[in-house]
Design a protein around this motif. Structure first.
Motif, PDB file in Angstrom:
ATOM      1  N   LEU A 160       4.991   9.362  -9.487  1.00 38.62           N
ATOM      2  CA  LEU A 160       5.241   8.047 -10.012  1.00 38.62           C
ATOM      3  C   LEU A 160       4.166   7.102  -9.242  1.00 38.62           C
ATOM      4  O   LEU A 160       3.945   6.184  -9.865  1.00 38.62           O
ATOM      5  N   ASP A 161       3.841   7.294  -8.032  1.00 35.67           N
ATOM      6  CA  ASP A 161       3.089   6.493  -7.358  1.00 35.67           C
ATOM      7  C   ASP A 161       1.624   6.631  -7.857  1.00 35.67           C
ATOM      8  O   ASP A 161       0.504   6.020  -7.034  1.00 35.67           O
ATOM      9  N   ASN A 162       1.113   7.691  -8.691  1.00 32.54           N
ATOM     10  CA  ASN A 162      -0.059   7.927  -8.995  1.00 32.54           C
ATOM     11  C   ASN A 162      -0.888   8.541  -8.006  1.00 32.54           C
ATOM     12  O   ASN A 162      -2.013   8.331  -7.749  1.00 32.54           O
ATOM     13  N   GLN A 163      -0.303   9.229  -7.110  1.00 30.44           N
ATOM     14  CA  GLN A 163      -0.874  10.010  -5.793  1.00 30.44           C
ATOM     15  C   GLN A 163      -0.869  11.566  -6.032  1.00 30.44           C
ATOM     16  O   GLN A 163      -0.232  11.990  -6.948  1.00 30.44           O
ATOM     17  N   PRO A 164      -1.761  12.161  -5.270  1.00 31.08           N
ATOM     18  CA  PRO A 164      -2.063  13.426  -5.564  1.00 31.08           C
ATOM     19  C   PRO A 164      -0.931  14.247  -5.322  1.00 31.08           C
ATOM     20  O   PRO A 164      -0.046  13.897  -4.296  1.00 31.08           O
ATOM     21  N   VAL A 165      -0.449  15.272  -6.158  1.00 28.90           N
ATOM     22  CA  VAL A 165       0.466  16.306  -5.844  1.00 28.90           C
ATOM     23  C   VAL A 165      -0.333  17.666  -5.231  1.00 28.90           C
ATOM     24  O   VAL A 165      -0.937  18.116  -6.045  1.00 28.90           O
ATOM     25  N   TRP A 166       0.032  17.741  -3.924  1.00 32.90           N
ATOM     26  CA  TRP A 166      -0.398  18.985  -3.333  1.00 32.90           C
ATOM     27  C   TRP A 166       0.118  19.963  -3.593  1.00 32.90           C
ATOM     28  O   TRP A 166       1.454  20.315  -3.098  1.00 32.90           O
ATOM     29  N   VAL A 167      -0.454  21.121  -4.000  1.00 35.52           N
ATOM     30  CA  VAL A 167       0.342  22.481  -4.009  1.00 35.52           C
ATOM     31  C   VAL A 167      -0.698  23.363  -3.681  1.00 35.52           C
ATOM     32  O   VAL A 167      -1.975  23.401  -3.673  1.00 35.52           O
ATOM     33  N   SER A 168      -0.175  24.879  -3.270  1.00 34.96           N
ATOM     34  CA  SER A 168      -0.788  25.726  -2.750  1.00 34.96           C
ATOM     35  C   SER A 168      -1.516  26.550  -4.093  1.00 34.96           C
ATOM     36  O   SER A 168      -1.103  26.270  -5.196  1.00 34.96           O
TER      37      SER A 168
END
Length: 323
Positions: A160-168
């Motif tokens: 929603l904030d247009n920020q990166p989604v960090w995933v392994s």
């Protein structure tokens, strides 16, 4: 029945307290900080200051108690290590319960804990299971996968904030469950004698990979996620590096959980026996789709309301300028 809840301010613990009070149980909570636990008192719980790492404070908290629900675990920001809280603290608690002749003890472990000896939290959970089984207490162990509540901060808010989604870089499926639903199973277990000295899984209706959750969030929010993948090798390096410093040791132990995600072994299990034994209808349990749908509907409605108010303010300013 009087219940003592350990870890009552946590994500799961607070839901157990809320549901137990709603079911007319008398609830006592062992808390380290009364100030942070004020909301529990407002709900109707009795607060007792203490710490499972301090045997004497446990003994006084157990007076008049019939059952203990242990939902405590070390946090990454705690000054104490996972070993101190999740092993030494739990040994203290179990021994104190045995000494006080507590009738019931409910403990939360992790699915597949016995398969990961090199992951500190998994190994400690498995060892605690074994210790509890030999304690003589009338225990019930629930082995969980993950909390739906944790997905909001990991996926929902960043998208929603247009920020990166960090995933392994790995994508092990996890069967997440709403902690409100977990609380229903836990309180039911206290009422059913067949659950004594039994171990059950406690998971959602299906297991989801990180990529599948991102796709679901994108569909429900109408936004596109910015995905940043963290290589497993980097997580292993960070774990080794943070082990050198006492104040980052908890973070290091939690980084070790990346090995669980890299294993490809799904954190999932059949729930048919659990539903049948505890007499709970599977249709009453929240699905991940429904949980995230409710979240995004609520947030998107709020965003529209804010945008509408901003639009009205702009029109007022424009009209007042030309008067």
């Amino acid at each position: 029945m009087k219940i003592l809840v350990i870890g009552a301010t946590g994500t799961l613990g607070r839901q157990i307290v809320r549901h137990a009070i709603d079911q007319d149980y008398s609830v006592r909570c062992l808390v380290r900080n009364r100030g942070k636990a004020g909301f529990l008192k407002e709900w109707g719980a009795e607060l007792v200051k203490g710490d499972i790492c301090e045997f004497k404070s446990i003994e006084s908290a157990l007076e008049g108690v019939d059952a203990v629900i242990d939902a405590a675990t070390a946090r990454a920001t705690d000054s104490l290590t996972i070993r101190q809280v999740d092993w030494e603290g739990k040994v203290n608690l179990i021994q104190a319960c045995a000494k006080a002749n507590i009738k019931r003890y409910i403990f939360f472990s992790l699915l597949n804990a016995e398969k990961f000896e090199d992951v500190p939290l998994m190994n400690i959970k498995h060892c605690t299971e074994l210790f509890l089984q030999e304690s003589g207490l009338d225990y019930t162990i629930f082995k969980i996968g993950g909390f739906m509540q944790g997905l909001i901060g990991q996926y929902g808010i960043p998208i929603l904030d247009n920020q990166p989604v960090w995933v392994s870089g790995e994508n092990t499926p996890i069967a997440y469950m709403n902690t409100q639903d977990m609380a229903k199973f836990v309180i039911k277990a206290l009422e059913i004698p067949e659950t004594v000295k039994k171990t059950y899984p406690l998971v959602g209706s299906r297991a989801w990979t990180g990529d599948e959750i991102i796709q679901l969030c994108e569909r429900l929010s109408g936004k596109t996620a910015k995905i940043s993948r963290i290589p497993l090798g980097l997580l292993r390096f960070l774990r080794g590096f943070t082990r050198w410093f006492k104040w980052t040791r908890n973070a290091s132990d939690r980084l070790a959980f990346a090995e669980v995600l890299a294993s490809g072994i799904a954190l999932d299990a059949p729930m048919d026996e659990v539903y049948e034994t505890l007499k709970i209808d599977p249709q009453e349990i929240t699905t991940l789709e429904a949980y995230l749908q409710e979240y995004f509907d609520r947030i998107m409605k709020k965003i529209r309301e804010i945008d509408y108010e901003k639009s009205k303010m702009k029109k007022r300013k424009k009209n007042s300028f030309f008067k």
